[in-house]
Design an enzyme around this catalytic site. Sequence first.
Site, short mmCIF file in Angstrom:
data_model
loop_
_atom_site.label_atom_id
_atom_site.label_comp_id
_atom_site.label_asym_id
_atom_site.label_seq_id
_atom_site.Cartn_x
_atom_site.Cartn_y
_atom_site.Cartn_z
N ASN A 170 -0.65 -16.63 -11.68
CA ASN A 170 0.76 -17.00 -11.52
C ASN A 170 1.44 -17.39 -12.83
O ASN A 170 2.66 -17.40 -12.90
CB ASN A 170 0.90 -18.10 -10.48
CG ASN A 170 0.81 -17.49 -9.10
OD1 ASN A 170 1.40 -16.42 -8.86
ND2 ASN A 170 0.06 -18.10 -8.21
N GLU A 193 -9.43 -15.87 -7.78
CA GLU A 193 -9.49 -16.68 -9.01
C GLU A 193 -10.27 -17.94 -8.66
O GLU A 193 -9.96 -18.60 -7.67
CB GLU A 193 -8.06 -17.10 -9.40
CG GLU A 193 -7.51 -16.51 -10.65
CD GLU A 193 -6.09 -17.00 -10.96
OE1 GLU A 193 -5.36 -17.49 -10.08
OE2 GLU A 193 -5.71 -16.89 -12.13
N HIS A 211 -8.66 -19.25 -5.28
CA HIS A 211 -7.30 -18.72 -5.10
C HIS A 211 -7.33 -17.25 -4.72
O HIS A 211 -7.64 -16.38 -5.54
CB HIS A 211 -6.52 -18.95 -6.41
CG HIS A 211 -5.11 -18.48 -6.35
ND1 HIS A 211 -4.43 -17.99 -7.45
CD2 HIS A 211 -4.23 -18.42 -5.32
CE1 HIS A 211 -3.21 -17.64 -7.09
NE2 HIS A 211 -3.07 -17.89 -5.80
N SER A 233 -1.95 -22.10 -5.48
CA SER A 233 -1.64 -21.02 -6.41
C SER A 233 -1.25 -21.54 -7.78
O SER A 233 -1.03 -20.76 -8.68
CB SER A 233 -0.55 -20.12 -5.84
OG SER A 233 0.37 -20.85 -5.10
N1 CAA Z 1 -2.95 -7.62 5.99
C1 CAA Z 1 -3.99 -6.77 6.03
N2 CAA Z 1 -3.92 -5.50 5.59
C2 CAA Z 1 -2.75 -5.06 5.11
C3 CAA Z 1 -1.61 -5.88 5.06
C4 CAA Z 1 -1.73 -7.21 5.54
N3 CAA Z 1 -0.71 -8.07 5.51
N4 CAA Z 1 -0.60 -5.17 4.54
C5 CAA Z 1 -1.07 -3.94 4.26
N5 CAA Z 1 -2.38 -3.89 4.60
C6 CAA Z 1 -3.28 -2.74 4.42
C7 CAA Z 1 -2.90 -1.61 5.30
O1 CAA Z 1 -3.53 -1.69 6.57
C8 CAA Z 1 -3.39 -0.40 4.51
O2 CAA Z 1 -4.77 -0.19 4.72
P1 CAA Z 1 -5.39 1.32 4.71
O3 CAA Z 1 -4.87 2.00 3.47
O4 CAA Z 1 -6.86 1.11 4.69
O5 CAA Z 1 -4.88 1.95 5.95
C9 CAA Z 1 -3.24 -0.83 3.06
O6 CAA Z 1 -3.13 -2.26 3.07
C10 CAA Z 1 -2.01 -0.24 2.45
O7 CAA Z 1 -0.91 -0.63 3.26
P2 CAA Z 1 0.37 0.27 3.51
O8 CAA Z 1 0.01 1.71 3.47
O9 CAA Z 1 1.06 -0.24 4.74
O10 CAA Z 1 1.38 -0.12 2.35
P3 CAA Z 1 1.20 -0.03 0.79
O11 CAA Z 1 0.40 1.15 0.37
O12 CAA Z 1 2.58 -0.18 0.29
O13 CAA Z 1 0.34 -1.32 0.42
C11 CAA Z 1 0.26 -3.57 -0.28
C12 CAA Z 1 0.75 -2.60 0.78
C13 CAA Z 1 -1.28 -3.57 -0.28
C14 CAA Z 1 0.77 -4.94 0.11
C15 CAA Z 1 0.78 -3.07 -1.68
O14 CAA Z 1 2.17 -2.89 -1.62
C16 CAA Z 1 0.47 -4.04 -2.79
O15 CAA Z 1 -0.61 -4.04 -3.35
N6 CAA Z 1 1.47 -4.86 -3.15
C17 CAA Z 1 1.32 -5.89 -4.19
C18 CAA Z 1 0.61 -7.09 -3.59
C19 CAA Z 1 0.41 -8.17 -4.60
O16 CAA Z 1 0.78 -8.09 -5.76
N7 CAA Z 1 -0.21 -9.24 -4.14
C20 CAA Z 1 -0.42 -10.42 -4.95
C21 CAA Z 1 0.69 -11.37 -4.68
S1 CAA Z 1 0.55 -12.79 -5.66
C22 CAA Z 1 -0.46 -13.78 -4.78
O17 CAA Z 1 -0.83 -13.55 -3.68
C23 CAA Z 1 -0.82 -14.99 -5.51
C24 CAA Z 1 0.07 -16.14 -5.35
O18 CAA Z 1 -0.43 -17.25 -5.55
C25 CAA Z 1 1.50 -16.06 -5.07
#
Ligand code: CAA
Length: 283
Positions: A190, A152, A140, A119
């Site tokens: 990031n 990415e 990424h 990342s």
């Molecule tokens: N694995 C697979 N699917 C998942 C999941 C997981 N861990 N968590 C949630 N989902 C799916 C659910 O099954 C659901 O699917 P459907 O709508 O088709 O039924 C969908 O995602 C939405 O989930 P929820 O309804 O349970 O919850 P939500 O609406 O709050 O969404 C979330 C959850 C998608 C995580 C949302 O909160 C979100 O987008 N959060 C921000 C995530 C983000 O910013 N990620 C980037 C992080 S930075 C990174 O990864 C880079 C790095 O290098 C650090």
Amino acid sequence: MNIRALTIVGAGQMGSGIAQTAAQSGISVMLYDSDPEAGKRGLASIGHQLSRSVDKGRMTKDEMERTLALVRLSAKLEDARPSDMVIEAAPEDRAIKRSIFRELDRICLPQTILATNTSSLPITDLAAATHRPERVIGMHFMNPVPVMPLVEIIRGLATSSDVLASVRALAQAMGKTAVEVRDFPGFVSNRILMPMINEAVYTVYEGVASPEAVDQVMRLGMNHPMGPLALADFIGLDTCLAIMETLHEGFGDSKYRPCPLLRQYVRGGWLGRKTGRGFYVYE
Ligand code: CAA
């Protein structure tokens, strides 16, 4: 090169998410972890996510079984040899990743593409641990991998154009949108996300607001799906700290200094969701 056989190194949150997404796209995946228990946990989490999809009517039971059949577990890195491509998703630690790249370079066929899901660490530095820097690239993914549409793609100094084209095609086959960025600390995702999370930690550290209040401001005021502290717990506070340290060291600029509270939580083992405690407590 058309990627048909893929190895994922590391069966944690990111590695198992990448394996699941690849298998759902019909690609045969070997999921490697040096710890067989971690491998089993990774496979179980894929099974869990897929059965949720079946419950929600997005996938049939047959499709789920066909997808699961495409994922094989291994605890022997030598098994990566016949792969067209390897994606390394080990912890965000330069020494660990360099040693994996050295090993993969020794084990894999000369044409195998070696990608890293790092990342923030420089791709050029990991490539230099191998004798095939032109076949090393950054790929990424974002967490949760099956849900987030972005990948990415980062070329190292020597990465060839045909490796870039193969990785772009793989991202597309996995249903992702690839965005190419240059090899500088934190890339784009990031470099922007982590200072925001770090600043959110500072607002708690300085007593400006509680974690709940900080997150509410960003969710309700900026329409972020998760507040920055809930997101930090989700990513893992150790990963957040490692990325801030890479930015701080890579740019030599004090604006990237990690918040002392983030350091303290990591030292105390409060790593977020995965340990049951971070800015929030998880049952
Ligand atoms: N694995 C697979 N699917 C998942 C999941 C997981 N861990 N968590 C949630 N989902 C799916 C659910 O099954 C659901 O699917 P459907 O709508 O088709 O039924 C969908 O995602 C939405 O989930 P929820 O309804 O349970 O919850 P939500 O609406 O709050 O969404 C979330 C959850 C998608 C995580 C949302 O909160 C979100 O987008 N959060 C921000 C995530 C983000 O910013 N990620 C980037 C992080 S930075 C990174 O990864 C880079 C790095 O290098 C650090």
